[in-house]
Design a protein around this motif. Structure first.
Motif, short mmCIF file in Angstrom:
data_model
loop_
_atom_site.label_atom_id
_atom_site.label_comp_id
_atom_site.label_asym_id
_atom_site.label_seq_id
_atom_site.Cartn_x
_atom_site.Cartn_y
_atom_site.Cartn_z
N LEU A 150 21.62 -38.98 -23.29
CA LEU A 150 21.50 -37.81 -24.15
C LEU A 150 21.33 -38.20 -25.61
O LEU A 150 20.43 -37.71 -26.30
CB LEU A 150 22.73 -36.91 -23.98
CG LEU A 150 22.68 -35.55 -24.66
CD1 LEU A 150 21.49 -34.75 -24.17
CD2 LEU A 150 23.97 -34.78 -24.41
N TYR A 197 17.99 -39.89 -26.30
CA TYR A 197 16.90 -38.91 -26.26
C TYR A 197 16.84 -38.13 -27.57
O TYR A 197 15.75 -37.89 -28.10
CB TYR A 197 17.08 -37.94 -25.09
CG TYR A 197 16.02 -36.86 -25.07
CD1 TYR A 197 14.79 -37.09 -24.49
CD2 TYR A 197 16.25 -35.62 -25.66
CE1 TYR A 197 13.81 -36.12 -24.50
CE2 TYR A 197 15.28 -34.64 -25.68
CZ TYR A 197 14.07 -34.89 -25.09
OH TYR A 197 13.09 -33.92 -25.11
N MET A 257 14.28 -38.25 -20.62
CA MET A 257 14.57 -36.93 -20.08
C MET A 257 14.55 -36.95 -18.55
O MET A 257 15.33 -36.25 -17.90
CB MET A 257 13.56 -35.92 -20.62
CG MET A 257 13.77 -34.49 -20.11
SD MET A 257 15.45 -33.84 -20.41
CE MET A 257 15.47 -33.71 -22.20
N LEU A 275 17.75 -38.28 -17.60
CA LEU A 275 18.81 -37.34 -17.97
C LEU A 275 18.91 -36.19 -16.98
O LEU A 275 20.02 -35.79 -16.59
CB LEU A 275 18.54 -36.81 -19.38
CG LEU A 275 19.62 -35.92 -20.02
CD1 LEU A 275 20.94 -36.66 -20.12
CD2 LEU A 275 19.16 -35.43 -21.38
N THR A 276 17.77 -35.65 -16.56
CA THR A 276 17.78 -34.52 -15.64
C THR A 276 18.16 -34.92 -14.22
O THR A 276 18.34 -34.05 -13.37
CB THR A 276 16.41 -33.83 -15.62
OG1 THR A 276 15.37 -34.80 -15.38
CG2 THR A 276 16.14 -33.13 -16.94
N ALA A 316 20.55 -30.00 -20.31
CA ALA A 316 19.97 -31.14 -21.02
C ALA A 316 19.17 -30.68 -22.23
O ALA A 316 19.25 -31.29 -23.31
CB ALA A 316 19.09 -31.95 -20.07
N THR A 317 18.41 -29.60 -22.07
CA THR A 317 17.62 -29.07 -23.18
C THR A 317 18.51 -28.56 -24.31
O THR A 317 18.26 -28.82 -25.49
CB THR A 317 16.70 -27.94 -22.70
OG1 THR A 317 15.87 -28.43 -21.64
CG2 THR A 317 15.82 -27.44 -23.84
N TYR A 353 21.73 -29.33 -25.07
CA TYR A 353 22.47 -30.38 -25.77
C TYR A 353 21.54 -31.29 -26.58
O TYR A 353 21.88 -31.68 -27.71
CB TYR A 353 23.27 -31.22 -24.78
CG TYR A 353 24.59 -30.60 -24.40
CD1 TYR A 353 25.70 -30.70 -25.24
CD2 TYR A 353 24.74 -29.90 -23.22
CE1 TYR A 353 26.92 -30.13 -24.91
CE2 TYR A 353 25.95 -29.31 -22.86
CZ TYR A 353 27.04 -29.44 -23.71
OH TYR A 353 28.22 -28.86 -23.38
N SER A 354 20.39 -31.63 -26.02
CA SER A 354 19.46 -32.51 -26.75
C SER A 354 18.90 -31.82 -27.98
O SER A 354 18.72 -32.46 -29.03
CB SER A 354 18.32 -32.96 -25.83
OG SER A 354 17.58 -31.84 -25.36
N ASN A 362 11.11 -29.82 -18.88
CA ASN A 362 12.15 -30.73 -18.41
C ASN A 362 12.44 -30.55 -16.94
O ASN A 362 12.76 -31.50 -16.22
CB ASN A 362 13.43 -30.54 -19.23
CG ASN A 362 13.24 -30.93 -20.68
OD1 ASN A 362 12.37 -31.72 -21.01
ND2 ASN A 362 14.06 -30.36 -21.56
#
Length: 240
Positions: A3, A6, A103, A106-107, A115-116, A118-119, A166
């Protein structure tokens, strides 16, 4: 583990290099350099994710890139000028390709929406000090119309489109997803024609055909192999 890198690579490095490069390089040259990201992402995916990079994908990438060249370099005065902006755009392209790989990893661990969120939050925290440092005297227009545009683009581009992007990276893989980035100049050309009245030349039409053919050529085999593999598994289950 993924995270924070990224946010630093996909948000901070990518955004800073993009806007810094646009100060000294024209939009056409920037578009051509960024059009290398699908090929670069596919190579990164082969190296770090062990995703296949077939001959058909290579040929499709080359054909699509040729189409991008015809679409964005239609001007007769186009000429690639060496400048610091080109270096920044190359960094931007590499940062974006690396962020796609991050990503994807991460996913595999958390949901794309999480993920979207927080990033984006971490990326905002990282970019904000840089923006204040680079433009200390910038003024924010108080007009409500600008804020509506800003909020709308944030919800649509950074919100909805990012979640969809994502999610599909996790489903189809980084290499295949990145190939569809070649369609962006085509979509921008068509949108510019209907919304802004920008004329379209025959060379741009030919380039658009090459882009679509290149994407189809690069992705069709992967879909066929997956379908055949699924059918083979289904037949084995039926036989058992």
């Amino acid at each position: 583990m993924y995270l924070t890198p990224y946010a630093l690579v996909g948000m901070l490095l990518h955004q800073v290099s993009f806007f810094t490069g646009l100060r000294t390089v024209d939009a056409t040259t920037a578009s051509l350099i960024l059009s290398l990201s699908p090929i670069c992402t596919a190579l990164f995916a082969r190296l770090f994710l062990k995703e296949p990079f077939t001959l058909r994908m290579t040929m499709g990438s080359v054909v699509a890139f040729a189409g991008v060249f015809f679409v964005v370099a239609n001007s007769a005065s186009f000429m690639l000028r060496i400048s610091s902006g080109i270096g920044w755009m190359l960094i931007c392209m590499l940062a974006f390709s690396g962020s796609v790989i991050l990503m994807k990893k991460l996913t595999e661990r958390i949901e794309p929406l999480v993920a979207t969120a927080y990033s984006t939050m971490l990326g905002c925290i990282a970019v904000f000090p840089v923006s204040i440092w680079s433009e200390p005297h910038a003024e924010i227009h108080p007009h409500y119309g600008w804020w509506l545009v800003l909020i709308g683009s944030a919800l649509l581009i950074q919100g909805l489109c990012a979640v969809v992007w994502n999610t599909q990276i996790r489903r189809v893989g980084a290499a295949t997803a990145s190939l569809f980035l070649n369609l962006q100049p085509f979509v921008a050309m068509v949108s510019g024609y209907f919304i802004l009245g920008t004329p379209i030349s025959y060379m741009q039409v030919a380039g658009s055909v090459l882009i679509i053919c290149g994407v189809i050529l690069a992705t069709f085999q992967r879909h066929s192999k997956r379908t055949a593999h699924a059918d083979q598994l289904h037949m084995s289950v039926v036989e058992r």
